[in-house]
Enzyme design. Sequence first.
Site, short mmCIF file in Angstrom:
data_model
loop_
_atom_site.label_atom_id
_atom_site.label_comp_id
_atom_site.label_asym_id
_atom_site.label_seq_id
_atom_site.Cartn_x
_atom_site.Cartn_y
_atom_site.Cartn_z
N LYS A 287 18.86 48.66 28.20
CA LYS A 287 18.68 47.71 29.29
C LYS A 287 17.22 47.75 29.75
O LYS A 287 16.64 48.83 29.92
CB LYS A 287 19.59 48.07 30.46
CG LYS A 287 20.97 47.44 30.39
CD LYS A 287 21.71 47.63 31.70
CE LYS A 287 23.05 46.93 31.66
NZ LYS A 287 23.78 47.06 32.94
N GLU A 375 39.83 43.64 37.43
CA GLU A 375 40.27 43.25 38.77
C GLU A 375 41.78 43.40 38.95
O GLU A 375 42.25 43.85 40.00
CB GLU A 375 39.86 41.81 39.05
CG GLU A 375 38.36 41.60 39.17
CD GLU A 375 37.67 41.40 37.83
OE1 GLU A 375 36.44 41.26 37.81
OE2 GLU A 375 38.39 41.38 36.79
N ARG A 403 41.19 36.42 39.15
CA ARG A 403 41.76 36.97 37.92
C ARG A 403 42.85 38.01 38.22
O ARG A 403 43.47 38.53 37.29
CB ARG A 403 40.64 37.58 37.08
CG ARG A 403 39.48 36.62 36.93
CD ARG A 403 38.55 36.93 35.82
NE ARG A 403 37.97 38.26 35.86
CZ ARG A 403 37.22 38.75 34.89
NH1 ARG A 403 37.00 38.03 33.81
NH2 ARG A 403 36.69 39.94 34.98
#
Length: 632
Positions: A287, A375, A403
């Site tokens: 990253k 979630e 979701r």
Amino acid sequence: MATPYPLLNSINEPSDLRALSADQLVEVCRELRSYELDILSQNPGHLGSSLGAVELSVALHYVFCTPYDRIVWDVGHQAYAHKILTGRRDSFDTLRRWGGLAGFPSPDESEYDTFPAGHASNSISAALGISVAAHLNKEPRHVVAVIGDGSMTGGLAFEGLNNASSFPNNLLIILNDNNMSIDANVGGLNKYFVDLSTSPSYNSVRYNVYKGLKKFHLIDEANKRNIVRINNSIKSFVSNNQSNFFDGLSLRYFGPIDGNNLPRLIEILQKIKNLRGPKLLHIRTTKGKGYPWAEKDPTVWHAPGRFNIVTGERLDKRKENDPPKYQDVFGKTLVEFADQDERIVGITPAMPSGCSMTYMMASHPTRSFDVGIAEGHAVTFAAGLAREGLIPFCNIYSSFAQRAYDQIIHDVCLPRYHVVFCFDRAGLVGEDGATHQGAYDLAYLSSIPNMIVASPRNEHQLRNLMLTAYKGQEGPMTIRYPRGKGVLSDWQNTPELLPIGKGELLHKGSKVAILSIGPIAKEVEAVIKRLKEEGKPTPSHYDMVFLKPLDTELLRSIGKEYDAIITVEDGCIHGGLGSAVLEFMSEEAFAIRTKRIGIPDQFIPHGTPEEQYKYCQMDAESIYKVFAQMIE
């Protein structure tokens, strides 16, 4: 474009990229990083992930014939270089601006954006469908799903993986691993395994063994999983390599390899692109690759705002007297409560810094849980904790909570467990755009039995509602609040219990009553202030606080007293506060003019919150005009 980007300036579509030499491709990666830094330092976006995926974007468009071959990105933070290489270089400086490029891949924006990619974990399922369709249509199309290691924690990703070997397809899944370890580290032994798995000699032996077993009817062509398992057994025998998780799912696994080594990545992709059947290439990337500050602190540099490229100084710093972010008020208030009650726990699905659960994690690490991008699991996990007497504060972004709708209904509301949902990023969210608007929570939550739904107009009321959800009732309750700063610099009130389902009169006027819920109250307050300055009659202003249960006593008195009602909400206009008020007035036989103001029945594009409010006619100026029409 400026001269520092001679090669990048020559690439108007991926076919231009494929005409370059290997050395030129490496230089293209350098130019891409420099260009992204130039633009994103002044026009903020998601930096760390996009820098890490530069080589991957170049390799994919070099090896595959896009857009005929399909690339399905997961999320989209990693797809900035992809956008630049696919005809959007000169408009990249409009990224996330009103009328400009979306921050995520969007099929409406480009034929190279195969599938929407705003929410995590959908790439494998979508790409599998596209690959199966190619098989059914007899098209020699390559399909690639690119998924980050964080998105791999989502349940949908595992469902797609589990199903990938069930149907005829040639799907390639690329796991872009920039954080966690799934297999042994990159090294000489792993290089040997990758070379073995992708070598023509190994695949020739593999095919000959397969033909021999089939000749003697020792395998069933219809059972694709058994064929892949036999292939994996051959690889394990030849290399003494142990099977891994993906082999167990009957996916041919390759890797891990260095995803920032462009020549190596291109070499492997060219070797495996034509192999039949579903396969997974595991790459490791860094990253923030190429920018030291982002490499050192990828969390901070995930989306750093504006910054000085040379010094690494972040320019969008909070001023001393600025109101805090709503998320910080939530995080610090939760710690206050947790200090006093050991039953309180905090849960977040992969967004501790984004929702400020980090405060709880620092103060009470054993009672704080980041469950990853999952979630639905977060909600049911919270229900399990509540079942045993704990009080979970489950913090989810509003759009992501969509979701987990089934789990909210079945696992929390049906048994009426004491779970406190705190929905961050409710309403219009600004530059993240259509995929992230928290527009629907008021509507989809208010239909669920046993659920209490409330929204604070400021930081004091947020703290009051958190206390009320914790101590003032015993079932599920949702508190929704917006992204960004609040309105009060002095936010640390002493929290008070609020009566459930009761609104509040903020300003007494005449003839017209404006009913608002949540922080959009400040737009109404601005209208009243302007009317006072102009010496004109003002409406009454009521903060409803709760959408469910509605303050029916208050609504009944409003229906008797006023000539007209205006409802104002930072949520979808269908099924929210305005709809609930209309239903009540109809059932009570009040013949009262009502005008609803809210998010219209469309997906709202990216831009600043101010631009979005104006577009939806939810800003103070628009409310002022509606009021003027109502009193004419």
